[in-house]
Design a protein around this motif. Structure first.
Motif, short mmCIF file in Angstrom:
data_model
loop_
_atom_site.label_atom_id
_atom_site.label_comp_id
_atom_site.label_asym_id
_atom_site.label_seq_id
_atom_site.Cartn_x
_atom_site.Cartn_y
_atom_site.Cartn_z
N VAL A 14 0.84 -1.20 0.00
CA VAL A 14 0.00 0.00 0.00
C VAL A 14 0.88 1.25 0.00
O VAL A 14 0.63 2.20 -0.75
CB VAL A 14 -0.97 0.01 1.20
N CYS A 70 -8.24 -0.58 2.11
CA CYS A 70 -7.73 0.22 1.00
C CYS A 70 -8.74 1.30 0.62
O CYS A 70 -8.35 2.44 0.35
CB CYS A 70 -7.44 -0.67 -0.21
N TYR A 89 -5.30 -0.33 -6.27
CA TYR A 89 -5.75 -1.35 -5.32
C TYR A 89 -6.92 -2.15 -5.91
O TYR A 89 -7.02 -3.35 -5.68
CB TYR A 89 -6.06 -0.78 -3.93
#
Length: 98
Positions: A14, A70, A89
């Motif tokens: 991430v 996310c 994502y």
């Protein structure tokens, strides 16, 4: 019983997607967790504590971030970075589903 295992990506992945240092993202997630806790909202559906082994062989903290996590992080971002992260994502979770 068919228990579904929720897919996650690491906070390191991430951090790379949002072009932020991992340590900075960890601070953000800890702050979000604290805020959610104060609102009596369980954050475990967004991310879970985890760890990884560094190149030096040390166990270091990270998070296993769910798709919902996310989405949460993406909603905290604005502009082009937020748009790019959202696309990245979404694509990543679709890849895992295939």
């Amino acid at each position: 019983m068919n228990e579904r295992i929720e897919q996650t990506i690491t906070s390191m992945e991430v951090a790379k997607m949002v072009e932020k240092s991992h340590s900075s993202l960890l601070k953000d997630i800890r702050r979000y967790s604290k805020n959610l806790g104060e609102g009596k909202i369980d954050f475990s559906s967004f991310w879970r504590n985890s760890s990884y082994i560094s190149e030096q062989g040390k166990s270091l903290p990270c998070y296993a971030v769910t798709k919902k996590g996310c989405e949460f992080i993406a909603h905290k971002m604005t502009g082009a970075k937020g748009t790019v992260f959202t696309a990245l994502y979404i694509n990543r979770f679709h890849e895992m589903e295939e």
